[in-house]
Design a protein around this motif. Structure first.
Motif, short mmCIF file in Angstrom:
data_model
loop_
_atom_site.label_atom_id
_atom_site.label_comp_id
_atom_site.label_asym_id
_atom_site.label_seq_id
_atom_site.Cartn_x
_atom_site.Cartn_y
_atom_site.Cartn_z
N GLY A 1 0.84 -1.20 0.00
CA GLY A 1 0.00 0.00 0.00
C GLY A 1 0.87 1.24 0.00
O GLY A 1 1.90 1.28 -0.67
N GLU A 2 0.47 2.24 0.77
CA GLU A 2 1.21 3.49 0.83
C GLU A 2 2.42 3.33 1.76
O GLU A 2 2.27 3.27 2.98
CB GLU A 2 0.31 4.61 1.34
CG GLU A 2 -0.89 4.89 0.45
CD GLU A 2 -1.83 5.90 1.08
OE1 GLU A 2 -1.37 7.01 1.41
OE2 GLU A 2 -3.01 5.57 1.25
N THR A 3 3.60 3.31 1.17
CA THR A 3 4.80 2.99 1.94
C THR A 3 5.04 3.99 3.07
O THR A 3 5.45 3.60 4.17
CB THR A 3 6.03 2.94 1.02
OG1 THR A 3 5.76 2.04 -0.08
CG2 THR A 3 7.25 2.43 1.77
N GLU A 4 4.80 5.27 2.82
CA GLU A 4 5.00 6.27 3.88
C GLU A 4 4.18 5.94 5.12
O GLU A 4 4.65 6.08 6.25
CB GLU A 4 4.59 7.66 3.37
CG GLU A 4 5.57 8.33 2.45
CD GLU A 4 5.02 9.66 1.95
OE1 GLU A 4 5.39 10.70 2.53
OE2 GLU A 4 4.22 9.65 1.01
N ARG A 5 2.95 5.52 4.92
CA ARG A 5 2.08 5.22 6.05
C ARG A 5 2.52 3.95 6.77
O ARG A 5 2.46 3.87 8.00
CB ARG A 5 0.63 5.09 5.58
CG ARG A 5 0.02 6.41 5.10
CD ARG A 5 -1.47 6.28 4.88
NE ARG A 5 -2.18 5.99 6.13
CZ ARG A 5 -3.40 5.48 6.18
NH1 ARG A 5 -4.06 5.19 5.06
NH2 ARG A 5 -3.99 5.26 7.34
N TYR A 6 2.98 2.97 6.03
CA TYR A 6 3.49 1.75 6.67
C TYR A 6 4.73 2.06 7.49
O TYR A 6 4.91 1.54 8.60
CB TYR A 6 3.79 0.68 5.62
CG TYR A 6 2.58 -0.12 5.22
CD1 TYR A 6 2.22 -1.28 5.89
CD2 TYR A 6 1.76 0.31 4.18
CE1 TYR A 6 1.09 -2.00 5.54
CE2 TYR A 6 0.64 -0.39 3.81
CZ TYR A 6 0.30 -1.55 4.49
OH TYR A 6 -0.83 -2.25 4.14
N LYS B 1 5.34 13.47 -1.56
CA LYS B 1 6.24 14.62 -1.70
C LYS B 1 6.89 14.69 -3.08
O LYS B 1 7.48 15.71 -3.44
CB LYS B 1 7.31 14.58 -0.61
CG LYS B 1 6.74 14.68 0.81
CD LYS B 1 7.83 14.55 1.85
CE LYS B 1 7.26 14.69 3.26
NZ LYS B 1 6.29 13.62 3.58
N GLY B 2 6.81 13.61 -3.85
CA GLY B 2 7.35 13.60 -5.20
C GLY B 2 8.86 13.65 -5.27
O GLY B 2 9.44 14.08 -6.27
N LYS B 3 9.52 13.21 -4.21
CA LYS B 3 10.98 13.15 -4.21
C LYS B 3 11.42 11.90 -3.44
O LYS B 3 10.63 11.33 -2.67
CB LYS B 3 11.59 14.39 -3.57
CG LYS B 3 11.23 14.58 -2.11
CD LYS B 3 11.86 15.85 -1.54
CE LYS B 3 11.52 16.02 -0.05
NZ LYS B 3 12.12 17.25 0.51
N LYS B 4 12.64 11.48 -3.65
CA LYS B 4 13.12 10.29 -2.95
C LYS B 4 13.17 10.55 -1.45
O LYS B 4 13.68 11.57 -0.99
CB LYS B 4 14.51 9.90 -3.45
CG LYS B 4 15.05 8.61 -2.81
CD LYS B 4 16.54 8.40 -3.10
CE LYS B 4 16.80 8.28 -4.57
NZ LYS B 4 18.23 7.95 -4.83
N LEU B 5 12.66 9.58 -0.68
CA LEU B 5 12.71 9.66 0.78
C LEU B 5 13.58 8.52 1.30
O LEU B 5 13.39 7.37 0.93
CB LEU B 5 11.30 9.52 1.37
CG LEU B 5 10.25 10.53 0.91
CD1 LEU B 5 8.91 10.21 1.56
CD2 LEU B 5 10.68 11.96 1.24
#
Length: 217
Positions: free
Chosen positions: A91-96, A142-146
């Motif tokens: 799913g949404e990696t940021e949220r995981y 954010k549209g950039k590498k995190l």
């Protein structure tokens, strides 16, 4: 020595036939209990069948569906204690990353893993599993590498998922160089990598790409 087992998938479920059986056996078919961590969304109950179908085929009947919500935190902690296998959904990696890695749940997962409980991560679940969780621009708001903290189940390694679909070759190479790790693995949607004791032991599917700091293939 207790062996550690990690299955990382480049895309969505189901398990492949061979790794599905291996995971089921490691999680004690017939008397085991497998937990699935997921962020709830519409239709999630029906979607769980995609994870469980092959595991049921190999003897599993007991599953714990653990939604990653504030309300379920304590319940999840208690239910995880009895699990013999663990799946981290996609799913949404940021949220995981936020709901698992940045919470006390991360230590509990690492403890289970160190005790020999097999862990499988699909897409987002795979991205948060290494020491570094690297989320490409295509996969975040954010549209950039995190570059974020990961669970640390495998070290000195970076992972890219949806490798060919997201055209991750350049990113993977850059991540290996930037973080100074020895190896990067790119996984296509239909490919999985099995790590035993943090070393790549086997693959399923034809879409595994390896980039080493000193050489590449």
């Amino acid at each position: 020595m207790i062996e550690k087992h990690l299955f990382l998938y480049g895309g969505s479920p189901p398990f492949g036939e061979r790794f599905g059986k291996l995971f089921a056996d490691l999680a004690f078919s017939n008397n085991g209990k497998i937990a699935i961590l997921f962020i709830p969304r519409d239709g999630w109950k029906e979607y769980m069948n995609i994870y469980t179908s092959i595991l049921r085929k190999h003897g599993h009947k007991n599953f714990e569906y653990l939604p990653l919500t504030e309300k379920a935190k304590e319940t999840n902690r208690i239910k995880l204690l009895e699990c013999t296998g663990l799946i981290i959904s996609g799913g949404e990696t940021e949220r995981y990353q936020e709901m698992i890695v940045s919470t006390e749940l991360a230590k509990q997962i690492r403890d289970l893993y160190e005790q020999g409980v097999p862990v499988a991560g699909f897409s987002a679940g795979a991205l948060i599993s290494p020491e570094h969780c690297i989320i490409p621009p295509i996969d975040n708001t954010k549209g950039k590498k995190l570059i974020l903290k990961g669970l640390g189940l495998v070290k000195n390694t970076v992972i890219s998922v949806h490798y060919s679909k997201w055209q991750e070759a350049e990113n993977l190479q850059a991540n290996v160089r930037k973080l100074g790790v020895s190896t990067g693995y790119g996984l296509d949607d239909d490919t999985a990598a099995y790590f035993r004791n943090e070393e790549l032991a086997d693959t399923e599917g034809n879409g595994l790409y390896t980039w080493c700091r000193d050489s590449h293939s």
